[in-house]
Design an enzyme around this catalytic site. Structure first.
Site, PDB file in Angstrom:
ATOM      1  N   TYR A  52     -15.125  10.113  -0.825  1.00  0.00           N
ATOM      2  CA  TYR A  52     -14.054   9.755  -1.754  1.00  0.00           C
ATOM      3  C   TYR A  52     -13.995  10.648  -2.988  1.00  0.00           C
ATOM      4  CZ  TYR A  52     -12.107   5.823   0.747  1.00  0.00           C
ATOM      5  OH  TYR A  52     -11.441   5.061   1.672  1.00  0.00           O
ATOM      6  N   ARG A  77      -0.818   7.585   4.076  1.00  0.00           N
ATOM      7  CA  ARG A  77      -1.877   6.963   4.895  1.00  0.00           C
ATOM      8  C   ARG A  77      -1.448   5.538   5.317  1.00  0.00           C
ATOM      9  NH1 ARG A  77      -5.381   7.902   8.659  1.00  0.00           N
ATOM     10  NH2 ARG A  77      -6.544   5.987   8.955  1.00  0.00           N
ATOM     11  N   HIS A 107     -16.949   4.079  -3.841  1.00  0.00           N
ATOM     12  CA  HIS A 107     -16.098   5.254  -3.562  1.00  0.00           C
ATOM     13  C   HIS A 107     -16.309   6.331  -4.630  1.00  0.00           C
ATOM     14  CE1 HIS A 107     -13.025   2.928  -0.808  1.00  0.00           C
ATOM     15  NE2 HIS A 107     -14.280   2.867  -0.373  1.00  0.00           N
ATOM     16  N   ASN A 158     -10.559  -4.676  -0.771  1.00  0.00           N
ATOM     17  CA  ASN A 158     -10.453  -3.589  -1.725  1.00  0.00           C
ATOM     18  C   ASN A 158      -9.488  -3.928  -2.848  1.00  0.00           C
ATOM     19  OD1 ASN A 158     -12.122  -1.334  -1.196  1.00  0.00           O
ATOM     20  ND2 ASN A 158     -10.945  -0.837   0.631  1.00  0.00           N
ATOM     21  N   ARG A 194       0.852  -1.199   0.000  1.00  0.00           N
ATOM     22  CA  ARG A 194       0.000   0.000   0.000  1.00  0.00           C
ATOM     23  C   ARG A 194       0.886   1.247   0.000  1.00  0.00           C
ATOM     24  NH1 ARG A 194      -4.707   1.699   4.496  1.00  0.00           N
ATOM     25  NH2 ARG A 194      -5.202   3.698   3.557  1.00  0.00           N
ATOM     26  N   CYS A 246     -19.015  -1.950   0.954  1.00  0.00           N
ATOM     27  CA  CYS A 246     -18.100  -0.906   1.423  1.00  0.00           C
ATOM     28  C   CYS A 246     -18.730  -0.228   2.626  1.00  0.00           C
ATOM     29  CB  CYS A 246     -17.905   0.118   0.313  1.00  0.00           C
ATOM     30  SG  CYS A 246     -17.097   1.626   0.870  1.00  0.00           S
ATOM     31  N   ASP A 247     -17.899   0.087   3.610  1.00  0.00           N
ATOM     32  CA  ASP A 247     -18.459   0.692   4.824  1.00  0.00           C
ATOM     33  C   ASP A 247     -18.578   2.214   4.746  1.00  0.00           C
ATOM     34  OD1 ASP A 247     -15.875   1.591   5.066  1.00  0.00           O
ATOM     35  OD2 ASP A 247     -15.382   0.404   6.836  1.00  0.00           O
TER      36      ASP A 247
HETATM   37  P1  NAD Z   1      -4.288  -5.892   6.844  1.00  0.00           P
HETATM   38  O1  NAD Z   1      -3.079  -5.881   5.973  1.00  0.00           O
HETATM   39  O2  NAD Z   1      -4.156  -5.549   8.281  1.00  0.00           O
HETATM   40  O3  NAD Z   1      -4.977  -7.337   6.784  1.00  0.00           O
HETATM   41  C1  NAD Z   1      -5.187  -8.028   5.616  1.00  0.00           C
HETATM   42  C2  NAD Z   1      -4.870  -9.505   5.822  1.00  0.00           C
HETATM   43  O4  NAD Z   1      -5.104 -10.162   4.576  1.00  0.00           O
HETATM   44  C3  NAD Z   1      -3.403  -9.799   6.201  1.00  0.00           C
HETATM   45  O5  NAD Z   1      -3.372 -10.571   7.370  1.00  0.00           O
HETATM   46  C4  NAD Z   1      -2.865 -10.568   4.995  1.00  0.00           C
HETATM   47  O6  NAD Z   1      -1.915 -11.551   5.316  1.00  0.00           O
HETATM   48  C5  NAD Z   1      -4.145 -11.192   4.455  1.00  0.00           C
HETATM   49  N1  NAD Z   1      -4.072 -11.650   3.071  1.00  0.00           N
HETATM   50  C6  NAD Z   1      -3.392 -11.133   2.034  1.00  0.00           C
HETATM   51  N2  NAD Z   1      -3.593 -11.876   0.934  1.00  0.00           N
HETATM   52  C7  NAD Z   1      -4.436 -12.895   1.278  1.00  0.00           C
HETATM   53  C8  NAD Z   1      -5.012 -13.986   0.571  1.00  0.00           C
HETATM   54  N3  NAD Z   1      -4.773 -14.176  -0.721  1.00  0.00           N
HETATM   55  N4  NAD Z   1      -5.823 -14.822   1.253  1.00  0.00           N
HETATM   56  C9  NAD Z   1      -6.084 -14.635   2.559  1.00  0.00           C
HETATM   57  N5  NAD Z   1      -5.553 -13.617   3.286  1.00  0.00           N
HETATM   58  C10 NAD Z   1      -4.746 -12.761   2.645  1.00  0.00           C
HETATM   59  O7  NAD Z   1      -5.330  -4.910   6.144  1.00  0.00           O
HETATM   60  P2  NAD Z   1      -6.542  -4.077   6.774  1.00  0.00           P
HETATM   61  O8  NAD Z   1      -6.140  -2.644   6.828  1.00  0.00           O
HETATM   62  O9  NAD Z   1      -7.019  -4.706   8.008  1.00  0.00           O
HETATM   63  O10 NAD Z   1      -7.636  -4.217   5.635  1.00  0.00           O
HETATM   64  C11 NAD Z   1      -8.125  -5.472   5.204  1.00  0.00           C
HETATM   65  C12 NAD Z   1      -8.862  -5.330   3.904  1.00  0.00           C
HETATM   66  O11 NAD Z   1     -10.120  -4.730   4.107  1.00  0.00           O
HETATM   67  C13 NAD Z   1      -8.163  -4.464   2.867  1.00  0.00           C
HETATM   68  O12 NAD Z   1      -8.401  -4.977   1.580  1.00  0.00           O
HETATM   69  C14 NAD Z   1      -8.862  -3.148   3.011  1.00  0.00           C
HETATM   70  O13 NAD Z   1      -8.726  -2.335   1.871  1.00  0.00           O
HETATM   71  C15 NAD Z   1     -10.258  -3.642   3.208  1.00  0.00           C
HETATM   72  N6  NAD Z   1     -11.224  -2.698   3.743  1.00  0.00           N
HETATM   73  C16 NAD Z   1     -12.313  -2.484   2.974  1.00  0.00           C
HETATM   74  C17 NAD Z   1     -13.299  -1.651   3.404  1.00  0.00           C
HETATM   75  C18 NAD Z   1     -14.448  -1.401   2.500  1.00  0.00           C
HETATM   76  O14 NAD Z   1     -15.119  -0.413   2.642  1.00  0.00           O
HETATM   77  N7  NAD Z   1     -14.722  -2.258   1.519  1.00  0.00           N
HETATM   78  C19 NAD Z   1     -13.199  -1.040   4.651  1.00  0.00           C
HETATM   79  C20 NAD Z   1     -12.075  -1.270   5.416  1.00  0.00           C
HETATM   80  C21 NAD Z   1     -11.091  -2.141   4.962  1.00  0.00           C
HETATM   81  C1  G6P Z   2     -12.994   3.393   4.489  1.00  0.00           C
HETATM   82  C2  G6P Z   2     -13.256   2.835   3.124  1.00  0.00           C
HETATM   83  C3  G6P Z   2     -12.425   1.604   2.914  1.00  0.00           C
HETATM   84  C4  G6P Z   2     -10.980   1.864   3.149  1.00  0.00           C
HETATM   85  C5  G6P Z   2     -10.768   2.471   4.510  1.00  0.00           C
HETATM   86  C6  G6P Z   2      -9.341   2.938   4.645  1.00  0.00           C
HETATM   87  O1  G6P Z   2     -13.456   2.567   5.478  1.00  0.00           O
HETATM   88  O2  G6P Z   2     -14.595   2.522   2.920  1.00  0.00           O
HETATM   89  O3  G6P Z   2     -12.655   1.123   1.633  1.00  0.00           O
HETATM   90  O4  G6P Z   2     -10.241   0.659   3.073  1.00  0.00           O
HETATM   91  O5  G6P Z   2     -11.596   3.576   4.678  1.00  0.00           O
HETATM   92  O6  G6P Z   2      -9.089   3.272   5.947  1.00  0.00           O
HETATM   93  P1  G6P Z   2      -7.600   3.420   6.491  1.00  0.00           P
HETATM   94  O7  G6P Z   2      -7.808   3.827   7.902  1.00  0.00           O
HETATM   95  O8  G6P Z   2      -6.951   2.070   6.304  1.00  0.00           O
HETATM   96  O9  G6P Z   2      -6.970   4.477   5.644  1.00  0.00           O
HETATM   97 MN    MN Z   3     -14.777   1.267   1.011  1.00  0.00          MN
END
Ligand code: NAD
Ligand code: G6P
Ligand code: MN
Length: 443
Positions: A266, A286, A201, A149, A94, A171-172
């Protein structure tokens, strides 16, 4: 009694896991969970987070069995509901995405612009693999509820590559914004209901109701002045983070320029990328902030638990992130038909957009998936913006499938955050170099 469920968190080592588990256990009157499985590809990381999850379970519901694995067959065999939150390449990649973009004077962001497209290229095939695991091993009625994501690109790619997959992408952010709206209006989040359209977004709230009363104009007045921030919201855990305060405040600028609807936060990246690039710091992106904040706190807590020290679990119970995904799962289990903002193939929901656009709109969550609402036609400005971004995301997915360098270049060129095809090419070439081993090969 309802069927006893096997629930899997894919990306068990995520910083969000303890919070999601707490929200899941809070609903166990409705969600009859027998086994909770954590699955990840990074055993060491997941084991750390599992220590915290064990504490959460011990405090909230000691009868629930926790299993932790890096073996996909074990994880997904007979699984009922899978909550996905993988970050392919981890926070390390990232930060690379963010810094490469900023080096070229462009927005360096997780899901938007070149950073988002790069993350998308990394994530498409691991998500397809997750679907394949579920098809092979899970219960025939499995559902994947996906947060991974960039959700827009993941959704588009999985609809194309695995059209029959039982996956709902969410998405949250819209719900987080609704939480800010509730604070502004001094009401409960459950009282808020929105009409919304766009891409993930990349959307707008057209109407907001509080207990059935239209509060759109009242909210617009507030948001134009202060953004999605009120006195009450300053007590919210998310607003303790200066970056999020900046983001929620920026909606004031956007909603005073474009007055028809209330914007998703976004939009700041797409409608004012110049100001965002000025704000961003290549030495404190970030991703770096998350590594030094959320991730450090998780690892510290795991360490403390290992040493037998007490840990404050409350620090992981932040925002609506966990509650939202748990609500979607609950609606799938009980055919609740609750109305949620979700990402779905358009198929006529927005009348004047193509059927294969990947839109974020309200839908009713049933046990057979989402029944989207019909949005109708949207005005030219919004339609133009959305068509450009949907084409960009579509081209990126085609580039991944066809291994096409030129389509990837078209996608980068099409993105609003990138000013010229020359910059797009430099960015793309740097991203290819930085993502060796993660991206499909482009020819
Ligand atoms: P993080 O890096 O702390 O955790 C992600 C985990 O995924 C890690 O433990 C990693 O080892 C694991 N991983 C990677 N590739 C993998 C695979 N192929 N199979 C299984 N596990 C795998 O990240 P985070 O900040 O906690 O975020 C987690 C995910 O959630 C990210 O994709 C983030 O963008 C997403 N997210 C989405 C939203 C949304 O609105 N859709 C909101 C918040 C977070
Ligand atoms: C929001 C969005 C997510 C994104 C996150 C990033 O929750 O909906 O899609 O992954 O923000 O937050 P962070 O604290 O990791 O920048
Ligand atoms: Mn999102």
């Amino acid at each position: 009694m309802d069927k006893e469920l096997k629930i899997v968190i894919c990306g068990g080592g995520s910083t969000y896991t303890p919070g999601i588990v707490k929200d899941l256990l809070d609903q166990r009157q409705k969600i009859n969970i027998k086994e909770l499985w954590l699955y990840d590809i990074d055993e060491e990381r997941q084991n750390k987070v599992a220590l915290i999850v064990k504490e959460v379970i011990k405090t909230e519901a000691p009868e629930v069995v926790l299993k932790v694995t890096v073996n996909p067959k074990e994880a997904f065999t007979d699984a009922d509901y899978i909550m996905a939150q993988m970050r392919v390449g981890g926070l390390k990649m990232r930060v690379k995405d963010e810094q490469i973009c900023l080096k070229h004077g462009c927005v360096g962001q997780e899901t938007c612009g070149a950073g988002g497209m790069t993350y998308g290229m990394r994530t498409i095939y691991p998500m397809v693999q997750l679907i394949d695991y579920c098809e092979e091993y899970a219960s025939k009625k499995y559902w994947i509820v996906n947060y991974s994501n960039p959700a827009a690109i993941v959704a588009k790619a999985t609809y194309k590559l695995r059209p029959k997959a039982r996956i709902i992408n969410i998405c949250d952010m819209p719900v987080e914004i609704e939480a800010r709206m509730a604070e502004i209006l001094d009401c409960k989040l459950e009282d808020i209901e929105s009409d919304y359209f766009g891409l993930n977004h990349y959307g707008w709230f057209t109407h907001v109701r509080c207990k059935g009363v239209d509060v759109t104009d009242k909210l617009k007045e507030h948001v134009r002045k202060y953004g999605y921030v009120s006195e009450a919201s300053m007590n919210d855990a998310l607003l303790k983070d200066p970056d999020w305060v900046h983001t929620f405040k920026n909606s004031a600028l956007i909603s005073s320029m474009f007055t028809d609807y209330l914007p998703n936060t976004y939009w700041q990246y797409y409608l004012m990328p110049d100001s965002i690039v000025d704000y961003m710091d290549i030495n404190n992106t970030r991703g770096m902030q998350v590594i030094n904040g959320r991730e450090k706190r998780i690892f510290k807590a795991a360490e403390d638990i290992r040493e037998g020290k007490p840990v404050d679990l409350q620090q992981f119970y932040v925002g609506v992130h966990g509650k939202f995904i748990v609500k979607v799962v609950e609606s799938l289990i009980h055919d609740e038909r609750s109305r949620q903002l979700v990402i779905v193939p358009n198929n006529g929901a927005i009348e004047n957009l193509s059927d294969d656009a990947t839109v974020e709109i309200p839908g009713y969550v049933t046990d057979r998936g989402v029944e989207p609402v019909r949005v109708g036609s949207i005005p030219r400005f919004y339609k133009g913006l959305i068509e450009q971004q949907d084409a960009c995301e579509g081209l990126l997915v085609e580039a991944a499938i066809e291994h096409s360098y030129e389509k990837a270049l078209m996608a980068f060129t099409m993105n609003r955050t990138i000013p010229s095809s020359l910059v797009a090419k430099k960015l793309l070439d740097d991203m290819i170099e930085a993502n060796k081993g993660y991206w499909p090969e482009l020819k």
